[in-house]
Design a protein around this motif. Structure first.
Motif, PDB file in Angstrom:
ATOM      1  N   TYR A  63      44.328  32.434  18.923  1.00 43.31           N
ATOM      2  CA  TYR A  63      44.790  33.827  18.917  1.00 43.31           C
ATOM      3  C   TYR A  63      43.622  34.780  19.175  1.00 43.31           C
ATOM      4  CZ  TYR A  63      49.031  32.197  16.475  1.00 43.31           C
ATOM      5  OH  TYR A  63      50.183  31.571  16.116  1.00 43.31           O
ATOM      6  N   SER A  66      45.270  41.670  18.974  1.00 44.01           N
ATOM      7  CA  SER A  66      46.477  42.113  19.696  1.00 44.01           C
ATOM      8  C   SER A  66      46.190  43.169  20.751  1.00 44.01           C
ATOM      9  CB  SER A  66      47.493  42.682  18.703  1.00 44.01           C
ATOM     10  OG  SER A  66      47.937  41.660  17.875  1.00 44.01           O
ATOM     11  N   THR A 287      52.005  38.933  20.370  1.00 42.51           N
ATOM     12  CA  THR A 287      50.803  38.568  19.601  1.00 42.51           C
ATOM     13  C   THR A 287      49.538  38.961  20.355  1.00 42.51           C
ATOM     14  OG1 THR A 287      51.889  36.784  18.422  1.00 42.51           O
ATOM     15  CG2 THR A 287      49.483  36.734  18.428  1.00 42.51           C
ATOM     16  N   CYS A 288      49.322  38.363  21.532  1.00 42.64           N
ATOM     17  CA  CYS A 288      48.102  38.697  22.284  1.00 42.64           C
ATOM     18  C   CYS A 288      48.191  38.063  23.667  1.00 42.64           C
ATOM     19  CB  CYS A 288      46.870  38.150  21.563  1.00 42.64           C
ATOM     20  SG  CYS A 288      46.849  36.352  21.475  1.00 42.64           S
TER      21      CYS A 288
END
Ligand SMILES: Cc1ncc(COP(=O)(O)O)c(C=O)c1O
Length: 422
Positions: A63, A66, A287-288
């Motif tokens: 991850y 964002s 999310t990203c």
């Protein structure tokens, strides 16, 4: 039981539908010429690819923040400041600089999302309350309307005229704003017409926008480097009117100009509160964007524009010229020379009145479907862009294919005209 609800009423993308039909015909062995998709036909720069391989090897596989990688947000802010707020020259520049306010993009004014499309969607979600009106000059990219509706806004098409090169005139903008609007979406160079506002045209639109202080402005700049009359990017509203920056969302992407449509990296520059809201929306939905895609774009930003400029003013300019010459030579078709982007916008109104009585051609969709079926030539109907009687033809293909496409188009309309006479 039907599972899908409100969203199932969304129209499918006409461009994707025609592209899928073309792929099916090709799989069945037909030699299809595919002029539907708006993307360059050259590959992503090797250096950008290498940056992505390196990022994956170095473990950037998890991850990410964002709002985007901090170093990419900084690079995008710096680039926008250099492009939009420095080097204003000439009369329009002097007029603009007299209005210059102290506005400079910082990394906090940038958010990164999955292509310009998702960033536009996030912007519309952040801007609109249910039922608020968003003006869209048409013809325009069909996804604006769909995304405004998904954000529960009301898309209000504002027609532009061929006599004005499909650009919105100041009095037309004033009339459209009279009924109230939350926002307006500009796209210059425009998909599908190629219409590109000059600085003085932006200045007169800006004068009208100043009369409506509560209207947010969205500038979709994805084709900004595909222009032929100048060496740099297309003139921008904020160059003519930097004072409008505090209510403007500037959207762009690596997709078109960096030939990275599949990497899904786009971004917006806007005042901090909107960026905050968009980042939260992205955090709770997407999310990203993958870190390795962002790394590739960071590298692509350092490569500079020389190679792109050479391509645009060499190969692409020549393709535009060939496409325009070939199609405007077809009797009955009217087509202006596009100032920017990747498309011809061909007026086929005369042909819609023809067609044999047993198989009349009632609209641009029927025209495009018959053209595909009979000549294996795939184009997008004008209805997809909110205006009937036109076809959009992508010209970023090799010139011999474009000549063959024009030959097929000519033979289709010749048949149509002769059957119409019977
Ligand atoms: C006007 C316009 N804006 C945005 C996009 C979407 O760009 P991206 O691939 O970066 O999502 C397109 C794609 O065709 C487009 O034509």
């Amino acid at each position: 039981m039907k599972l899908s609800k409100r969203v199932s009423a969304l129209p499918a993308s006409g461009t994707m539908a025609m592209t899928a039909l073309a792929a099916r015909l090709r799989a069945a062995g037909r030699d299809v010429i595919q002029l539907t998709v708006g993307e360059p036909d050259w590959d992503t720069d090797e250096r950008a690819k290498r940056a992505a391989y390196d990022a994956i090897r170095d473990g950037q596989t998890k991850y990410q923040p964002s709002a985007g990688l901090p170093e990419l947000r900084r690079a995008l802010a710096d680039r926008a400041n250099a492009e939009l707020f420095s080097g204003l020259r000439g009369t329009a520049g002097r007029a603009a600089s007299s209005r210059r306010i102290d506005f400079e993009y910082k990394p906090e004014n940038v958010v990164v999302g999955a292509g310009a499309k998702f960033v536009l969607y996030a912007a519309l979600q952040a801007l609109c309350d249910p039922g608020e009106r968003v003006l869209v000059p048409v013809p325009s990219w069909g996804s604006y309307r769909a995304m405004i509706e998904l954000a529960q806004g009301l898309a209000v098409p504002v027609p532009t005229r061929p006599e004005n090169g499909f650009k919105l005139a100041a009095d037309e903008l004033r009339a459209a704003l009279r009924s109230g609007a939350r926002a307006i979406v500009f796209n210059s160079p425009n998909n599908p017409t190629g219409a590109t506002y000059a600085l003085d045209e932006w200045a007169s639109l800006a004068a009208v926008l100043r009369e409506s202080e509560d209207v947010a402005i969205v500038c979709d700049d994805v084709y900004h480097r595909f222009v032929f009359d100048a060496s740099g990017p297309a003139p921008h509203l904020l160059q003519a009117a930097p004072d409008l920056a505090p209510r403007t969302v500037v959207v762009n992407a690596a997709s078109k100009t960096m030939a990275m449509t599949g990497w899904r990296v786009g971004w917006a520059l806007a005042p901090g509160d909107l960026i905050e809201a968009m980042s939260r929306f992205i955090g709770q939905s997407l999310t990203c964007v993958p870190g390795f895609s962002q790394r590739a774009v960071l590298e692509a930003l350092t490569i500079g524009d020389q190679a792109l400029n050479e391509r645009v003013h060499g190969e692409l300019a020549s393709r535009r010229e060939t496409a325009w010459r070939e199609f405007q030579a077809v009797s009955g078709a009217r087509v202006g020379k596009p100032e920017g982007a990747l498309f011809l916008w061909v007026d086929v109104m005369d042909f819609l009145k023809r067609g044999s009585s047993d198989r009349p051609l009632r609209n641009s969709m029927e025209f495009a479907l018959r053209l595909l079926e009979e000549e294996a030539l795939a184009v997008v109907p004008g209805s997809e862009f909110g205006m009937e009687g036109y076809l959009r033809i992508t010209y970023s293909v090799p010139e011999d294919r474009m000549r063959e496409a024009a030959r097929r188009f000519r033979s289709f309309v010749a048949r149509l005209c002769s059957s119409g006479r019977q």
